[in-house]
Scaffold this motif. Structure first.
Motif, PDB file in Angstrom:
ATOM      1  N   THR A   1       0.718  -0.882   0.432  1.00 55.33           N
ATOM      2  CA  THR A   1      -0.179   0.006   0.362  1.00 55.33           C
ATOM      3  C   THR A   1       0.719   0.823  -0.181  1.00 55.33           C
ATOM      4  OG1 THR A   1      -1.804  -0.708   1.484  1.00 55.33           O
ATOM      5  CG2 THR A   1      -2.177   0.857   1.136  1.00 55.33           C
ATOM      6  N   VAL A   2       1.887   0.991   1.036  1.00 55.60           N
ATOM      7  CA  VAL A   2       2.641   2.866   0.795  1.00 55.60           C
ATOM      8  C   VAL A   2       3.367   2.664  -0.137  1.00 55.60           C
ATOM      9  CG1 VAL A   2       4.765   3.147   2.411  1.00 55.60           C
ATOM     10  CG2 VAL A   2       2.802   2.613   4.101  1.00 55.60           C
ATOM     11  N   VAL A   3       4.535   1.755  -0.873  1.00 55.19           N
ATOM     12  CA  VAL A   3       4.768   1.688  -2.204  1.00 55.19           C
ATOM     13  C   VAL A   3       4.246   1.828  -3.107  1.00 55.19           C
ATOM     14  CG1 VAL A   3       6.615   0.508  -3.633  1.00 55.19           C
ATOM     15  CG2 VAL A   3       7.114   0.512  -0.854  1.00 55.19           C
ATOM     16  N   ALA A   4       3.143   1.466  -3.429  1.00 55.49           N
ATOM     17  CA  ALA A   4       1.649   1.257  -4.498  1.00 55.49           C
ATOM     18  C   ALA A   4       1.463   3.013  -4.536  1.00 55.49           C
ATOM     19  CB  ALA A   4       1.040   0.802  -4.707  1.00 55.49           C
ATOM     20  N   VAL A   5       1.257   3.516  -3.909  1.00 55.01           N
ATOM     21  CA  VAL A   5       0.762   4.514  -3.372  1.00 55.01           C
ATOM     22  C   VAL A   5       1.683   5.954  -3.716  1.00 55.01           C
ATOM     23  CG1 VAL A   5      -0.536   6.389  -2.003  1.00 55.01           C
ATOM     24  CG2 VAL A   5      -1.192   3.798  -2.268  1.00 55.01           C
ATOM     25  N   ALA A   6       2.710   5.643  -3.249  1.00 55.50           N
ATOM     26  CA  ALA A   6       3.964   6.682  -3.371  1.00 55.50           C
ATOM     27  C   ALA A   6       4.335   6.248  -4.850  1.00 55.50           C
ATOM     28  CB  ALA A   6       5.197   6.153  -2.847  1.00 55.50           C
ATOM     29  N   LEU A   7       4.689   6.272  -5.073  1.00 56.34           N
ATOM     30  CA  LEU A   7       4.645   5.375  -7.067  1.00 56.34           C
ATOM     31  C   LEU A   7       3.486   5.651  -7.609  1.00 56.34           C
ATOM     32  CD1 LEU A   7       6.915   2.047  -6.873  1.00 56.34           C
ATOM     33  CD2 LEU A   7       8.116   4.310  -6.532  1.00 56.34           C
ATOM     34  N   GLY A   8       2.499   5.062  -7.701  1.00 51.54           N
ATOM     35  CA  GLY A   8       1.486   5.921  -8.559  1.00 51.54           C
ATOM     36  C   GLY A   8       0.996   7.130  -8.268  1.00 51.54           C
ATOM     37  N   VAL A   9       1.633   7.886  -7.353  1.00 52.89           N
ATOM     38  CA  VAL A   9       1.191   9.381  -7.411  1.00 52.89           C
ATOM     39  C   VAL A   9       2.078  10.151  -8.128  1.00 52.89           C
ATOM     40  CG1 VAL A   9       0.538  10.634  -6.313  1.00 52.89           C
ATOM     41  CG2 VAL A   9      -0.338   9.351  -5.410  1.00 52.89           C
ATOM     42  N   LEU A  10       3.323   9.423  -7.995  1.00 55.80           N
ATOM     43  CA  LEU A  10       4.719  10.325  -8.381  1.00 55.80           C
ATOM     44  C   LEU A  10       4.273  10.075 -10.088  1.00 55.80           C
ATOM     45  CD1 LEU A  10       7.328  11.577  -7.665  1.00 55.80           C
ATOM     46  CD2 LEU A  10       8.578   9.286  -7.854  1.00 55.80           C
ATOM     47  N   ALA A  11       3.806   8.260 -10.123  1.00 51.09           N
ATOM     48  CA  ALA A  11       3.963   8.543 -12.086  1.00 51.09           C
ATOM     49  C   ALA A  11       2.948   9.400 -12.166  1.00 51.09           C
ATOM     50  CB  ALA A  11       3.415   7.351 -11.856  1.00 51.09           C
TER      51      ALA A  11
ATOM     52  N   VAL B   1       2.603  -4.419  -5.091  1.00 55.00           N
ATOM     53  CA  VAL B   1       2.756  -3.428  -5.465  1.00 55.00           C
ATOM     54  C   VAL B   1       2.692  -3.348  -6.912  1.00 55.00           C
ATOM     55  CG1 VAL B   1       4.816  -1.523  -5.815  1.00 55.00           C
ATOM     56  CG2 VAL B   1       5.040  -3.469  -3.732  1.00 55.00           C
ATOM     57  N   ALA B   2       3.017  -3.906  -8.097  1.00 57.98           N
ATOM     58  CA  ALA B   2       2.433  -3.836  -9.439  1.00 57.98           C
ATOM     59  C   ALA B   2       1.015  -3.877  -9.483  1.00 57.98           C
ATOM     60  CB  ALA B   2       3.565  -4.743 -10.357  1.00 57.98           C
ATOM     61  N   ALA B   3       0.190  -4.165  -9.156  1.00 61.54           N
ATOM     62  CA  ALA B   3      -0.818  -3.612  -9.223  1.00 61.54           C
ATOM     63  C   ALA B   3      -1.682  -2.646  -9.079  1.00 61.54           C
ATOM     64  CB  ALA B   3      -1.484  -5.457  -8.915  1.00 61.54           C
ATOM     65  N   VAL B   4      -1.461  -2.712  -7.800  1.00 61.77           N
ATOM     66  CA  VAL B   4      -2.013  -1.533  -7.215  1.00 61.77           C
ATOM     67  C   VAL B   4      -1.707   0.315  -7.316  1.00 61.77           C
ATOM     68  CG1 VAL B   4      -2.395  -0.235  -5.218  1.00 61.77           C
ATOM     69  CG2 VAL B   4      -2.758  -3.101  -4.738  1.00 61.77           C
ATOM     70  N   ALA B   5      -0.775  -0.174  -7.622  1.00 62.31           N
ATOM     71  CA  ALA B   5       0.752   0.922  -8.067  1.00 62.31           C
ATOM     72  C   ALA B   5       0.034   1.372  -9.618  1.00 62.31           C
ATOM     73  CB  ALA B   5       1.698   0.749  -8.565  1.00 62.31           C
ATOM     74  N   GLN B   6      -0.258   0.267 -10.522  1.00 63.16           N
ATOM     75  CA  GLN B   6      -1.663   0.746 -11.751  1.00 63.16           C
ATOM     76  C   GLN B   6      -2.280   1.115 -11.485  1.00 63.16           C
ATOM     77  OE1 GLN B   6       1.073   1.102 -14.186  1.00 63.16           O
ATOM     78  NE2 GLN B   6       0.532  -0.099 -15.106  1.00 63.16           N
TER      79      GLN B   6
END
Length: 313
Positions: free
Chosen positions: A110-120, A192-197
């Motif tokens: 959750t933490v990593v995916a939210v950070a990566l998704g928002v950043l992207a 992480v991959a699924a949630v970040a996307q």
């Protein structure tokens, strides 16, 4: 909200009944001569018959199932055939281990995916492409390869963590953290991959909405708009994906626990299935299904709190 939760709870109860019924029928239909398998090939027919009578295998299947279902409703899942221990005890002793891995992987994802998704979504450009590549690798690389790679690099080569084994939290917090870090990282990769996307797509879509332009025209800073408003509106779809990933993490724990020699539900499932210990397998199916239903209920309640329209579905 109460009626919404009650509907979801009742539907979950019906689903749990259907799952256990189908699992019971399939296990006993393909079980063959169960008493003979337990006693071994050298046992006499009289010994096999006595064992079958002890286990209630000489009764009709519907009678066996109704008896098991009545006991399960009171919290008694029977006795494991090979260890002769109560099934509930066997399962609950391992449940905490698996939950520590799955919950830890969910938090990390959750933490990593939210950070990566928002950043992207916000930065775009090369950062977006890099996140896309990382997400693709998370989908493409099997979990056991990630687990083995982490063991070789971080445990064997660098010696930062334990390669295998599990230390209970009450024995040594530091040892527990060292023993679960690599399994949690291995489990969380695909999530992480699924949630970040999903976060990336939802944030990009939200940033094009009229309410974002309205808030910006009123003088609100871009960071505040993203963190307070855009993320809230993007959380619903991400929660749905996260719920699916939680279920996937329970399945992935079977492989990860084998790689890292962790005594959780995954390892117990492999042993029970290999032994043909039907009461223990049924107990694992029941507990796992109940856990999935509870998680889905919590996800539904969170989505209903974020979006009142969900309560009408």
């Amino acid at each position: 909200m109460f009626r919404f939760a009650l509907r979801r709870l009742l539907s979950g109860g019906v689903l749990l009944f259907l799952i256990t019924t189908v699992a019971y029928a399939l296990l006993y239909a393909g079980g063959g001569d169960i008493a003979r398998r337990i006693m071994g090939p050298n046992a006499t027919q009289d010994q096999v018959d006595r064992r079958a009578a002890e286990l209630g295998l000489d009764r009709p299947l519907w009678e066996q199932y109704s008896s098991w279902l009545g006991q399960a409703a009171t919290g008694d899942l029977g006795t494991a055939w090979f260890s002769r221990q109560p099934v509930l005890t066997e399962v609950t002793d391992r449940l905490g281990v698996t939950l520590s891995l799955v919950i830890g992987a969910t938090v990390v994802a959750t933490v990593v995916a939210v950070a990566l998704g928002v950043l992207a979504a916000v930065r775009r450009g090369w950062i977006d492409r890099a996140v896309q590549v990382l997400a693709l690798l998370g989908f493409a690389v099997p979990g056991f390869l990630i687990a083995l790679g982490l063991v070789v690099l971080l445990a064997i080569e660098l010696g930062w963590f334990r390669a295998t084994g599990y230390i209970p939290l009450d024995h040594s917090p530091g040892g527990w953290l060292s023993s679960v870090t690599l399994p949690v990282l291995a489990l969380s990769a695909s999530a992480v991959a699924a949630v970040a996307q999903q976060i990336r797509g939802s944030v990009i879509d939200a940033l094009d909405r009229d309410y974002v332009r309205t808030l910006r025209s009123r003088g609100l800073g871009f960071r505040r708009v993203v963190l307070k408003h855009v993320l809230r509106n993007s959380a619903g779809p991400a929660l749905a994906v996260l719920g699916v990933q939680f279920i996937g993490l329970l399945g992935g724990a079977v492989i990860v626990e084998q790689v890292f020699s962790i005594p959780g539900l995954g390892q117990l499932s492999v042993q029970a299935t290999g032994n043909g210990d039907i009461p223990l397998v049924l107990g694992l199916v029941l507990v796992t299904a109940a856990l999935v239903i509870v998680v889905n209920l919590l996800i539904d309640l969170c989505q209903a709190a974020l979006n009142p329209k969900v309560r009408l579905s």
